[in-house]
Design an enzyme around this catalytic site. Structure first.
Site, PDB file in Angstrom:
ATOM      1  N   ASN A 137      -2.860   9.806  -4.730  1.00  0.00           N
ATOM      2  CA  ASN A 137      -3.253   8.617  -4.577  1.00  0.00           C
ATOM      3  C   ASN A 137      -2.816   7.860  -3.233  1.00  0.00           C
ATOM      4  O   ASN A 137      -3.123   6.658  -2.901  1.00  0.00           O
ATOM      5  CB  ASN A 137      -2.788   7.938  -5.833  1.00  0.00           C
ATOM      6  CG  ASN A 137      -2.546   6.275  -5.810  1.00  0.00           C
ATOM      7  OD1 ASN A 137      -3.664   5.808  -5.605  1.00  0.00           O
ATOM      8  ND2 ASN A 137      -1.488   5.907  -5.488  1.00  0.00           N
TER       9      ASN A 137
ATOM     10  N   LYS B 125     -11.386   8.862   4.270  1.00  0.00           N
ATOM     11  CA  LYS B 125     -11.704   8.757   2.762  1.00  0.00           C
ATOM     12  C   LYS B 125     -13.141   9.730   2.430  1.00  0.00           C
ATOM     13  O   LYS B 125     -13.158  10.239   1.329  1.00  0.00           O
ATOM     14  CB  LYS B 125     -12.017   7.305   2.317  1.00  0.00           C
ATOM     15  CG  LYS B 125     -10.749   6.533   2.379  1.00  0.00           C
ATOM     16  CD  LYS B 125      -9.781   7.085   1.375  1.00  0.00           C
ATOM     17  CE  LYS B 125      -8.615   6.124   1.172  1.00  0.00           C
ATOM     18  NZ  LYS B 125      -7.509   6.605   0.028  1.00  0.00           N
TER      19      LYS B 125
ATOM     20  N   ASP C 107       6.539   8.893  -4.136  1.00  0.00           N
ATOM     21  CA  ASP C 107       6.275   7.934  -3.226  1.00  0.00           C
ATOM     22  C   ASP C 107       7.359   8.078  -2.144  1.00  0.00           C
ATOM     23  O   ASP C 107       8.414   8.548  -2.250  1.00  0.00           O
ATOM     24  CB  ASP C 107       6.299   6.305  -3.795  1.00  0.00           C
ATOM     25  CG  ASP C 107       5.736   5.488  -3.132  1.00  0.00           C
ATOM     26  OD1 ASP C 107       4.627   5.336  -3.719  1.00  0.00           O
ATOM     27  OD2 ASP C 107       6.162   5.080  -2.042  1.00  0.00           O
TER      28      ASP C 107
ATOM     29  N   ILE D 239      -9.483  -3.914  -5.233  1.00  0.00           N
ATOM     30  CA  ILE D 239      -8.512  -3.877  -6.380  1.00  0.00           C
ATOM     31  C   ILE D 239      -7.338  -4.834  -5.949  1.00  0.00           C
ATOM     32  O   ILE D 239      -6.796  -4.707  -4.719  1.00  0.00           O
ATOM     33  CB  ILE D 239      -8.076  -2.559  -6.855  1.00  0.00           C
ATOM     34  CG1 ILE D 239      -9.466  -1.711  -7.203  1.00  0.00           C
ATOM     35  CG2 ILE D 239      -7.160  -2.701  -8.072  1.00  0.00           C
ATOM     36  CD1 ILE D 239     -10.294  -1.772  -8.044  1.00  0.00           C
TER      37      ILE D 239
ATOM     38  N   TYR E  74     -10.100   4.879   8.609  1.00  0.00           N
ATOM     39  CA  TYR E  74     -10.063   4.812   7.259  1.00  0.00           C
ATOM     40  C   TYR E  74     -11.268   5.527   6.401  1.00  0.00           C
ATOM     41  O   TYR E  74     -11.310   6.363   5.580  1.00  0.00           O
ATOM     42  CB  TYR E  74      -9.889   3.419   6.677  1.00  0.00           C
ATOM     43  CG  TYR E  74      -9.588   3.407   5.233  1.00  0.00           C
ATOM     44  CD1 TYR E  74      -8.258   3.544   4.737  1.00  0.00           C
ATOM     45  CD2 TYR E  74     -10.674   2.763   4.248  1.00  0.00           C
ATOM     46  CE1 TYR E  74      -8.190   3.372   3.283  1.00  0.00           C
ATOM     47  CE2 TYR E  74     -10.303   2.485   2.725  1.00  0.00           C
ATOM     48  CZ  TYR E  74      -9.138   2.956   2.500  1.00  0.00           C
ATOM     49  OH  TYR E  74      -8.656   2.640   1.156  1.00  0.00           O
TER      50      TYR E  74
ATOM     51  N   THR F  58      -3.919  -5.245  -5.069  1.00  0.00           N
ATOM     52  CA  THR F  58      -2.604  -4.610  -4.848  1.00  0.00           C
ATOM     53  C   THR F  58      -2.084  -5.074  -3.430  1.00  0.00           C
ATOM     54  O   THR F  58      -2.665  -5.828  -2.661  1.00  0.00           O
ATOM     55  CB  THR F  58      -2.787  -3.133  -4.599  1.00  0.00           C
ATOM     56  OG1 THR F  58      -3.504  -2.640  -3.460  1.00  0.00           O
ATOM     57  CG2 THR F  58      -3.784  -2.431  -5.906  1.00  0.00           C
TER      58      THR F  58
END
Ligand SMILES: NC(=O)c1ccc[n+]([C@@H]2O[C@H](COP(=O)([O-])OP(=O)(O)OC[C@H]3O[C@@H](n4cnc5c(N)ncnc54)[C@H](O)[C@@H]3O)[C@@H](O)[C@H]2O)c1
Length: 269
Positions: free
Chosen positions: A93, A165, A40, A194, A161, A196
């Site tokens: 990811n 993707k 990361d 999701i 975005y 996060t």
């Protein structure tokens, strides 16, 4: 065998693993006996993830990487080989979102920044990661790219975005064909909504409104619900699955939600 013991001792890199989906995937992999490189841009949080994994008896090492930088990604893969002697899989990811706006209002620098992380970052992870998986002669190599529903559907106010993707899904499908003869599966996970930190500082009631609007079962997904698919794709149970963009979205991409009047609602009582 229908359990996940086949993943034991596999070595995998997870990018963007300091938080959110990457953290859940890294922890899930380590809980199931995999050796994980937690990668990361955020060293402090990533080191904590490694501590948490080690505290529960798992094996993990942190490596700081900005996935948009070629030298960083190459060094991350070299680190995996130096540390564990091989590489079996990579989960690309790491990603960021963009502010919602109509296409013409995005600046060129916003486009460049987002695509350098969300698209080029995945390409770099695949380029150096697949090279190392091939050199490791892994008999069950895998690449998991975390795309999005925005990788398979258009979205108003999210053009940059969505373009990145869709590119991730394109990379996934093409590479699946390139490496099918060499024991490497390549798949994309397309999460819905999701819970996060990608939601930033959005107030809880706004997030819940989104959940009701976007998710047919009325709730946000849990990062673990994405991690379980990433575990399956890393396992030998999934060796015949490649080139797929698999949704984890409670059915929200299955079609249009329309209000339904039940003739016999008492069945729920
Ligand atoms: N959460 C959702 O609802 C959702 C839905 C669809 C797709 N996704 C995708 O899932 C992935 C993970 O998102 P999340 O929700 O866990 O987000 P998150 O913000 O919780 O975590 C993203 C992680 O990526 C790291 N990161 C950011 N830029 C980086 C860079 N340049 N190099 C390395 N690491 C970097 C961050 O430090 C963070 O730890 C992203 O690709 C995102 O587009 C998320």
């Amino acid at each position: 065998m229908t359990d996940f013991t086949s993943v034991q001792n596999k070595v995998a890199i997870v990018t963007g693993a300091s938080d959110g989906l990457g953290k859940a995937i890294a922890k899930c992999y380590a809980e199931n006996g995999m050796k994980v490189i937690v990668s990361d841009i955020n060293t402090e949080k990533g080191s904590k993830v490694v501590e948490e994994i080690k505290a529960t008896g798992g094996e993990a090492s942190f490596f700081r990487t900005d996935v948009s930088q070629e030298e960083d990604v190459k060094a991350m893969v070299d680190f995996a080989i130096e540390t564990y002697g091989r590489l079996d899989g990579i989960v690309n990811n790491a990603g960021i979102s963009a502010e919602s706006r109509p296409t013409h209002e995005y600046s060129i620098s916003e486009f460049d920044r987002l695509t350098s992380i969300d698209l080029k970052g995945v390409f770099l992870g695949m380029k150096f990661g697949i090279e190392a998986i091939l050199k490791s002669k892994s008999s069950s190599g895998f690449v998991v790219n975390v795309a999005s529903l925005a990788g398979i559907l258009g979205n108003s106010s999210m053009a940059i975005y969505t373009s990145a993707k869709h590119g991730v899904v394109g990379l996934t499908k093409s590479a699946a064909l390139d490496y099918a003869p060499y024991n490497i599966t390549v798949n994309a996970i397309c999460p819905g909504t999701i819970k996060t930190s990608i939601w930033g500082n959005a107030p809880e009631e706004v997030i819940q409104q989104y959940a009701k609007l976007l998710s047919p079962n009325g709730r946000l997904g849990d990062p673990k619900e994405v991690a379980h698919l990433a575990l399956f794709l890393a396992s030998d149970l999934a060796r015949y699955i490649s080139g797929s963009a698999i949704t984890v979205d409670a059915g929200s991409s299955a079609g249009k939600l329309t209000p339904t009047q039940w003739a016999h609602p008492e069945i729920l009582e």
